[in-house]
Write an enzyme that holds these catalytic residues in place. Sequence first.
Site, PDB file in Angstrom:
ATOM      1  N   ASN A 147       2.394   1.381   4.403  1.00 35.73           N
ATOM      2  CA  ASN A 147       2.703   0.110   5.078  1.00 35.73           C
ATOM      3  C   ASN A 147       2.462   0.177   6.594  1.00 35.73           C
ATOM      4  OD1 ASN A 147       5.564  -2.130   5.525  1.00 35.73           O
ATOM      5  ND2 ASN A 147       3.444  -2.665   5.167  1.00 35.73           N
ATOM      6  N   ASP A 156      -7.988   4.052   1.570  1.00 38.56           N
ATOM      7  CA  ASP A 156      -6.977   4.415   2.561  1.00 38.56           C
ATOM      8  C   ASP A 156      -7.670   4.942   3.825  1.00 38.56           C
ATOM      9  OD1 ASP A 156      -4.891   5.397   3.997  1.00 38.56           O
ATOM     10  OD2 ASP A 156      -4.008   6.543   2.350  1.00 38.56           O
ATOM     11  N   CYS A 176       0.874  -1.187   0.000  1.00 38.86           N
ATOM     12  CA  CYS A 176       0.000   0.000   0.000  1.00 38.86           C
ATOM     13  C   CYS A 176       0.902   1.225   0.000  1.00 38.86           C
ATOM     14  CB  CYS A 176      -0.965  -0.026   1.186  1.00 38.86           C
ATOM     15  SG  CYS A 176      -0.167  -0.040   2.808  1.00 38.86           S
ATOM     16  N   CYS A 195      -1.189   0.703   7.544  1.00 38.57           N
ATOM     17  CA  CYS A 195      -2.634   0.450   7.705  1.00 38.57           C
ATOM     18  C   CYS A 195      -3.079  -0.769   6.881  1.00 38.57           C
ATOM     19  CB  CYS A 195      -3.457   1.676   7.298  1.00 38.57           C
ATOM     20  SG  CYS A 195      -3.110   3.166   8.261  1.00 38.57           S
ATOM     21  N   ARG A 196      -3.229  -0.601   5.571  1.00 38.19           N
ATOM     22  CA  ARG A 196      -3.872  -1.649   4.769  1.00 38.19           C
ATOM     23  C   ARG A 196      -3.005  -2.890   4.564  1.00 38.19           C
ATOM     24  NH1 ARG A 196      -5.059   2.233  -0.083  1.00 38.19           N
ATOM     25  NH2 ARG A 196      -3.135   3.089   0.786  1.00 38.19           N
ATOM     26  N   SER A 197      -1.752  -2.708   4.124  1.00 36.70           N
ATOM     27  CA  SER A 197      -0.968  -3.909   3.800  1.00 36.70           C
ATOM     28  C   SER A 197      -0.557  -4.720   5.040  1.00 36.70           C
ATOM     29  CB  SER A 197       0.236  -3.585   2.902  1.00 36.70           C
ATOM     30  OG  SER A 197       1.119  -2.666   3.498  1.00 36.70           O
TER      31      SER A 197
END
Length: 162
Positions: free
Chosen positions: A17, A131, A14, A19-21
């Site tokens: 690195n 995001d 993402c 939050c999402r990934s």
Amino acid sequence: MTTTKTAPAILFVCLGNICRSPLAEGILRKRWPNQGPSEPPIFDSAGLGSWHEGDPPDARAIRIARESGYEIAAQRARQVRSDDFDRFDLIFAMDRNTLTRLRDMRPSEDSLADLHLFLDYTENRVADVPDPFYGDETDFCAVVTLIEQAADGLIARATRAT
Ligand code: 4NP
């Protein structure tokens, strides 16, 4: 005699690195079925940017993940590197912008990694994991749900293929 297949290596990418990934890495690691002749994949995550290099995931991501049964606090952020394209079999971008940037970064057409949009593995028509960094806990919860759906789609496809 049982034979053990070599585990594939899968990277989630993402922007930051944090939050999402990291959520995708933790959710896949937990949900992947640890049985059968194949070893589980190696999971990792990285970000396009270096702002959070060495940082743990965002505190909101850690908390929401924990409430859903996933432990991601030990992960540390890092920036994606050119050798990732040969160390990983599969690289999943968390949104279309990240996929475009990864395609531009790819050192060679002969690089090992196949690049995909992570949400291609869901049934629904959403393309991007949004995001949540400037959002609130509701946004983090929605991200966890989307990632769980894509994780199960990916696991179903991988299981059919073996
Ligand atoms: P992520 O969220 O890409 O899901 O980790 C973000 C984290 C940090 C920033 C942007 C997005 N940032 O600009 O620092």
